[in-house]
Every structure is written in C-alpha cells, then in structure tokens.
Design an enzyme around this catalytic site. Structure first.
Site, PDB file in Angstrom:
ATOM      1  N   ASP A 105       0.701  -1.191  -0.098  1.00  0.00           N
ATOM      2  CA  ASP A 105      -0.175  -0.270   0.161  1.00  0.00           C
ATOM      3  C   ASP A 105       0.846   1.214  -0.008  1.00  0.00           C
ATOM      4  O   ASP A 105       1.926   1.128   0.598  1.00  0.00           O
ATOM      5  CB  ASP A 105      -0.858  -0.161   1.123  1.00  0.00           C
ATOM      6  CG  ASP A 105      -1.922   0.980   1.119  1.00  0.00           C
ATOM      7  OD1 ASP A 105      -3.079   0.875   0.595  1.00  0.00           O
ATOM      8  OD2 ASP A 105      -1.768   2.141   1.618  1.00  0.00           O
TER       9      ASP A 105
ATOM     10  N   ASN B 297      -3.300  12.594  -3.183  1.00  0.00           N
ATOM     11  CA  ASN B 297      -4.481  13.118  -3.804  1.00  0.00           C
ATOM     12  C   ASN B 297      -5.427  14.230  -3.722  1.00  0.00           C
ATOM     13  O   ASN B 297      -5.716  15.103  -4.392  1.00  0.00           O
ATOM     14  CB  ASN B 297      -5.397  11.909  -3.892  1.00  0.00           C
ATOM     15  CG  ASN B 297      -5.277  10.948  -5.173  1.00  0.00           C
ATOM     16  OD1 ASN B 297      -4.936  11.120  -6.066  1.00  0.00           O
ATOM     17  ND2 ASN B 297      -5.968   9.813  -5.086  1.00  0.00           N
TER      18      ASN B 297
ATOM     19  N   ASP C 166      -2.097   9.696  -9.875  1.00  0.00           N
ATOM     20  CA  ASP C 166      -1.964   8.536 -11.078  1.00  0.00           C
ATOM     21  C   ASP C 166      -0.468   8.401 -11.490  1.00  0.00           C
ATOM     22  O   ASP C 166       0.073   7.268 -11.644  1.00  0.00           O
ATOM     23  CB  ASP C 166      -2.876   9.091 -12.276  1.00  0.00           C
ATOM     24  CG  ASP C 166      -4.336   8.972 -11.999  1.00  0.00           C
ATOM     25  OD1 ASP C 166      -4.843   8.317 -11.065  1.00  0.00           O
ATOM     26  OD2 ASP C 166      -5.177   9.548 -13.102  1.00  0.00           O
TER      27      ASP C 166
ATOM     28  N   GLU D 231      -4.863   2.300  -4.357  1.00  0.00           N
ATOM     29  CA  GLU D 231      -3.414   2.384  -4.359  1.00  0.00           C
ATOM     30  C   GLU D 231      -2.634   1.257  -3.453  1.00  0.00           C
ATOM     31  O   GLU D 231      -1.650   1.161  -3.206  1.00  0.00           O
ATOM     32  CB  GLU D 231      -3.196   3.558  -3.417  1.00  0.00           C
ATOM     33  CG  GLU D 231      -3.302   3.405  -1.740  1.00  0.00           C
ATOM     34  CD  GLU D 231      -4.798   3.723  -1.459  1.00  0.00           C
ATOM     35  OE1 GLU D 231      -4.909   3.931  -0.123  1.00  0.00           O
ATOM     36  OE2 GLU D 231      -5.894   3.777  -2.004  1.00  0.00           O
TER      37      GLU D 231
END
Length: 505
Positions: A233, A241, A250, A276
């Site tokens: 992770d 974000n 991204d 993620e």
C-alpha cells in the site's frame, strides 16, 4: 487442382452436361467453404487459425506450398508467419515491404495477383531469390471489413498454369473468411488484454492475480512447494490525492508500478489489487525470502520514487507491505491473502514504510532474517510493542482501522468540523474509552475543541456526534499531524461507538 476433376472429357461436353458439372463444382466449393468455416470458428488464437487453415489447404485442396504473411505492426513490412512446408526455411526471418517484388504486390494493390507462368517474368525475384522451383504463383490479400490490410496468403505450384479462374474465385473467398477470422481474433485478444491488464499501470488486474494464485496453490500442493503473497500500500496516498490532485496520484501509481515490475523476477506476478494497493505473487519462495525481496523493493521505492510538486519542493513516496506464505499462514489462497492484508494494516499502524510478516499470535520470526541499523523488518517483539503500547484493553490498532476503513458495523469514517460546512476526515488509530489517536491534514491548536461525527451508511442511524479536546499534536509528515483527542462532550455517543469498534457491547 481438385476442383478441376471431370471438367473436360475429350474437349467436348453438351450444354446440359456443362451445367450439371458446374452445379456439382459449385456445391462442392460450398462444402469446402463450410469445412473451412467450421474450423475457423473454433479458433481463438492466430496460431490455431493458421494451423487449421494449413490442414484444410493440404487435405482438401492439395496445396502443399503456401505461406501466410502478416503485417509487422503499423509499418509497411510483412513477415512470414506460417508455411505449408520446409522450403520456406530460407526466408522465415526475412521481412518484405509492401509492393516489393511480386511476392508482396497484392499487399500494395489490395487485389489478388495471379501469375501462371513465372518463367515469363525472369526479371522478377520471388522471396528475394531465396525460393526456387515456382511455376505458378497466386497471392491473395487478407483485408478486414474496413479494408485494413492484415497480410497475405501466397500459394505456389511447381507446375505452370496450375490455377484457373474458378480456383481463384474459391481462394478469394477462402482469403476473405481467413481475414474475417483474424479480425475477430484481434478483437478477442484486445478484449482479453483489457480484462487482464489495468489501463493506468499496465499491471495485471485482480482477477488474473487470483487465477495465478490458485494455479500456484495447486502446484504447491502437488509438489510440496512454497509460495508467498505480498500486499503493498502507498503511504499517505489520500494526502497526495487531496493536496495535489488525482493526476498527481495517477503519476505515483504509474511510477510505482514500473518500479515493482522492474525489480522482481520474470515469474513473479505483480498486480494492481485496487486503488493504491498492489499485490505480488512470488512462486516457489518461502515467506522469509519473500520478506527480504519485498523489503528491498520498499528501499528502492524510498530512494527513487519522488515527484516534484513545485519549484524546489519534492514529495518522496514510501510503501508499506505485509507478506504471508504457504503453508505457514494458511491452507488456502483466501487465508494467505487475508493474513497478508492483516500484516499490511499492522505495518501501517506501526508507522508505515516497513514490511511486516508476523504478529503476536504467529510463530516466532525466523532468526536467520538479519536486521540492519536502518532495516524496516521488525521482530515479533517490536511489532507487538508498537501494536499494543498505550492502548486500553490491548485493542490492536489495525483492527480499528479495518473496521472503520471497511465499513464494519456500518461505520464509514470519522470527520472533524473545522468550520461551518467544512468537515475533514480523521484517520483513526488507537482508541480508548476516554478518547483516541488520529491523523489530520491540518494543524490543530493545543486544547482546541472540535465537534466530531461518525459517517455511517445512509440507511442506518447512530448517535454519532461528540466533542473532543486536542490534548497533544505533532507533525508526522508534510501537512500531516498526529493528535491525541480527549472526549469532552457526548460521552454516551462515544461509548456506543467505542463498543462497535471493539466489539465490546
């Protein structure tokens, strides 16, 4: 040719006999096309298509010397893909440009090309002069429905004048059916690839990862082998974000995917598990060896994965991972995935940027796994100390995170009211009857009072409002702060929420 049997008898036939033979030949041609299409409909791979067609040409049309030439990507070159005999061995690796010599002229014109006596064209080479003993030559374009050139079907005979106009008509129909099948296979492979790979990262999708795990599990059972699974992770991904936008997020996902794929074995399966989160299947590798591999990956990510967000400002990205293995962590793929996921959440609870493969209730950590001064690998005792330190009733932090993040008991998340209509998510860590620890994306003031609420499913009611006092705060990351929160109002509501999260009803 097979189709010319009984066509002439002493050079004369009555008109009725000609009609009868023409009808027979037409019916026979239809039967041959039926046989071809029956096999083509079974093809889902290009190799199968050409294998079926090769058998058809040899067994039904007595054609031994032929080759399929396919477009070499988007350029104007063609390569020989499949042949009917070993005579093409000399040209199997040669590429040809469209229109280059008679061999590929049909690819340039898009029309069938028939030359029944090659000796009349001595100035022309066939297959760059590497193929001899050709008397008659027929080249048929393979075109898609939208007229896109896919390749060629070239047929040869040692004899001259071996092909008739009727033969040519049949082969044109054969080529059309082959082209339609190629186009169908391309669409199938495109859809299959889309289902197999994640569009953003070009890693394997979750389904392919599961299928690979089950295959490896069956293999491990049969041959008494090991395999391991790592769940990975991105640390503070929501912060990236929310702060810099989803395009920035991204970019992190794409760069991490490239690093993961570039630093594992060819046989390892790297997939985007969701959001993620990534997963890696390590076939034939025991848990301790896999842990070292994944920790090296973690170190590579820490050293090289960084993105510039402003002039002179760079964000460095880290990952946390949980590693579980067969057979020590479970007898099924589902059990091993669950354990790896549990270890991942423990790692995030222990401070992130680390690899975990053990907990209090597991077997002792393998003593051969050495720790360096800066290693992220934790011993069993260190994991347990971090997990249970300052937590009432030995409530493990990762269980709380799992229950909140996965919506157990309908609880979706905690939010803190900063100002009117401005609620910020609080990532909950340790909890107790009198308060909790959490992470915020803004800096609160010491002793400041905030209203909190619990976000739940819309169909469920919970007494979800309470007030907290900031008893302690410290920065843990850029624009990320850890708080100790004390409940100062709404104690009954907090008591009920506490019981839901800890199953202490």
């Amino acid at each position: 040719m097979l189709l010319n049997i009984n066509k002439h008898h002493n050079g004369k036939y009555s008109s009725n006999k000609n009609i009868e033979n023409s009808t027979r030949e037409g019916a026979f041609s239809l039967y041959l096309l039926y046989l071809l299409n029956e096999n083509l409909n079974l093809s889902i791979k290009i190799e199968e298509l050409f294998e079926y067609t090769a058998i058809f040409l040899k067994n039904n049309l007595c054609i031994d010397d032929f080759c399929f030439m396919l477009n070499n990507g988007d350029n104007d070159e063609l390569t020989i893909f499949k042949t009917g005999s070993d005579i093409f061995e000399a040209v199997k690796d040669v590429t040809f440009k469209k229109g280059e010599e008679y061999t590929c002229i049909a690819a340039q014109t898009g029309k069938p090309f028939l030359l029944n006596d090659i000796s009349k064209k001595k100035d022309q080479f066939f297959y760059k002069g590497k193929l001899e003993n050709i008397g008659s030559f027929l080249s048929l374009p393979l075109r898609s429905k939208n007229n896109r050139m896919l390749g060629l079907l070239n047929i040869h005979k040692k004899e001259i004048n071996a092909f008739t106009e009727e033969d040519m008509e049949l082969f044109i129909t054969v080529a059309l059916n082959i082209a339609n099948t190629i186009e169908r296979i391309e669409l199938y492979e495109k859809a299959e690839k889309g289902a197999m790979y994640d569009d953003l990262t070009m890693l394997y999708q979750r389904k392919f990862f599961f299928d690979s795990c089950h295959l490896e599990h069956s293999k491990a059972i049969r041959h008494n082998l090991h395999f391991s699974i790592a769940m990975i992770d991105i640390d503070h991904f929501k912060y990236y974000n929310d702060t810099y936008g989803h395009l920035f997020g991204d970019e992190i996902l794409k760069k991490l995917a490239y690093i993961l794929k570039s630093n594992v074995r060819y046989s390892d399966i790297v997939s985007r598990y969701g959001g993620e989160e990534f997963a890696i299947l390590l076939p034939g590798m025991d848990k301790n060896s896999a842990t070292l591999v994944i920790d090296k990956l973690r170190d590579v990510v820490k050293r090289i994965l960084s993105l510039e967000v402003a002039e002179g400002k760079v964000e460095c990205v880290t990952i946390t991972a949980g590693v579980a293995g067969y057979p020590e962590d479970g007898n099924s793929v589902k059990q091993i995935l669950s354990v790896a996921d549990k270890y991942l959440y423990i790692g995030k609870s222990c401070g992130r940027n680390r690899v975990i493969n053990n907990t209090l209730d597991d077997q002792p950590f393998h003593q051969n796994v050495k720790k360096t001064k800066h290693s992220s690998l934790l011993s069993k005792e260190e994991v347990n100390l971090l997990l249970y330190k300052n937590v009432n009733r030995r409530i493990s932090r990762f269980k709380t995170l799992l229950r909140v993040d996965k919506g157990v008991n309908n609880i979706q998340c905690f939010e803190i009211k900063v100002m009117e209509d401005d609620w910020r998510i609080c990532v909950i860590g340790d909890i107790g009857k009198g308060g909790f620890k959490g992470d915020l994306d803004f800096k609160p003031k010491l002793d400041e009072i905030f209203t909190c609420r619990v976000v739940v499913d819309s169909e469920v009611y919970l007494p979800a409002i309470f007030s907290i006092r900031i008893a302690h705060e410290k920065i843990i990351h850029k624009n990320r702060y850890e708080i100790d929160a004390e409940i100062v109002d709404g104690h009954n509501n907090w008591k009920y929420i506490f019981s839901l999260l800890t199953n202490n009803k």
